[in-house]
Design a protein around this motif. Sequence first.
Motif, short mmCIF file in Angstrom:
data_model
loop_
_atom_site.label_atom_id
_atom_site.label_comp_id
_atom_site.label_asym_id
_atom_site.label_seq_id
_atom_site.Cartn_x
_atom_site.Cartn_y
_atom_site.Cartn_z
N PRO A 111 -28.21 -9.95 -30.16
CA PRO A 111 -27.49 -8.75 -28.99
C PRO A 111 -28.73 -9.27 -27.94
O PRO A 111 -29.75 -9.04 -27.86
N GLU A 112 -28.04 -8.22 -26.73
CA GLU A 112 -29.22 -8.53 -25.27
C GLU A 112 -29.85 -8.11 -25.75
O GLU A 112 -31.04 -8.27 -24.84
N ASP A 113 -29.94 -6.88 -26.01
CA ASP A 113 -31.10 -5.93 -26.07
C ASP A 113 -32.05 -6.57 -26.44
O ASP A 113 -33.50 -6.71 -25.66
N PHE A 151 -35.21 -8.64 -15.58
CA PHE A 151 -34.73 -8.97 -15.24
C PHE A 151 -34.62 -9.02 -16.75
O PHE A 151 -34.56 -8.54 -17.51
N SER A 152 -32.96 -9.36 -16.42
CA SER A 152 -31.73 -8.65 -18.09
C SER A 152 -30.90 -9.48 -18.14
O SER A 152 -30.38 -9.85 -17.41
N PHE A 153 -30.33 -9.59 -19.33
CA PHE A 153 -29.22 -10.91 -19.50
C PHE A 153 -28.37 -9.70 -20.00
O PHE A 153 -28.30 -9.02 -21.04
N GLU A 154 -27.28 -10.40 -19.74
CA GLU A 154 -25.65 -9.60 -20.43
C GLU A 154 -24.90 -11.00 -20.71
O GLU A 154 -24.53 -12.36 -20.60
N ASP A 212 -19.22 -9.14 -25.23
CA ASP A 212 -19.65 -7.25 -25.83
C ASP A 212 -20.71 -7.46 -26.25
O ASP A 212 -21.60 -6.97 -27.03
N GLY A 213 -22.06 -7.96 -25.58
CA GLY A 213 -23.34 -8.05 -25.60
C GLY A 213 -24.23 -8.81 -26.68
O GLY A 213 -25.06 -8.24 -26.51
N ASP A 229 -17.77 -12.02 -22.19
CA ASP A 229 -16.62 -12.70 -22.07
C ASP A 229 -16.65 -13.64 -21.47
O ASP A 229 -16.06 -14.30 -20.79
N GLY A 230 -17.68 -15.00 -22.61
CA GLY A 230 -18.00 -15.93 -22.88
C GLY A 230 -19.03 -16.58 -21.67
O GLY A 230 -19.41 -18.05 -21.14
#
Length: 368
Positions: free
Chosen positions: A255-257, A273-276, A357-358, A279-280
């Motif tokens: 999961p991205e979190d 800084f964050s990752f998401e 979807d994250g 949709d591919g």
Amino acid sequence: MPLTLPAKRNRISIAATAILLVTWLLFQFTAWAEPLSVDEADLHALLEKSLSVVEIDKEIIRIGEQKRQLMLTMTDTEKQLMLQEQQISDKQDEAGSVLRAYYMGERDFLLSALLSFNSLSELFQMLDYAEIILTHDKDTLNTYVEQYKKVKVGYRALETRKEELVAVENQLREQKERVLALEKQLDQELSGRSDAERIRILMNELTSYWESAGIDEVKQYFRALSKAMQKLPSWVQDNKDLLEIKGFQYTIRVPEDELNSFLREQNPIFDNFSFEFIDGKVIAQGKRENMAIKITGHYTIENEPKNAILFHVDELLFNGFSLPDTTRSALEKEFDLGFYPDLIVSFLKANSVAMKDGELTIKLSLKL
């Protein structure tokens, strides 16, 4: 490690420059008596093109150096071939003489001598002589064959270098044409404008800021990401809930979190800084010291030279300005952001990777 005074001053200077430039870009229009006769979108496009020209120029320099190194390698290979050809020429006559001797029956005396012994001592002596002659003949032929093989390898290497040189020259020509086209567009778009000089000043300020501070900031993120990705396999091993096993099929779900928490544990640079996963696509973005960075990319499965999940940068934005493909490609080559499944379990290989979807989902199976 605490920063030294010069290092602190340097960071303060960079931060101050960033603030000043951003402020200047925002309010420059009101500082002149006559406003710029260009809307925000047009100005953005002009500045972005000027940044691309600078970055592609760097690629031209890099390719030019690659061409120079290739030509040096070709020259060295040609010198080695000349030396090897001289050596093989020296041995060719010797090898020919040996082969002629056997073909013409000039070595028949060995058999005759071995059959005409009068005592065992004579036989053993003749056998010693025969062994010396045959060993010398064998060494002569082997030396010739080995040198011939080296020459063939040398010529293949030279042909490969020639092909590489053609490819590099094509790249060089394409990038030069690309820069000339961009410069022509800029000149045409600025031609006849009363505010052209002011826009050129903005272009110079942006490219100067990018080269003095921006590229270093981008590389700090890529460097930190590369180091963190090296630790990702062991992190997955320590977090068994991320790994699902059904028979011989393995699935990793990140999961991205949880990925963002992992990254922030690795380096405080990721605090903002964050990752998401959408949709591919992988979208990573953040802002620090008035420098905003956004990276959009995707993962692919590669099997050569080894099974890996490699990251490709599709778009790189610095303070809203898109950097050209040459910059993205250079960063991909300099920093490895890949994920290697066999570092989790040696007998696993990745079959597919999805971002939706994250969540990052990697499906693995046993190596056959």
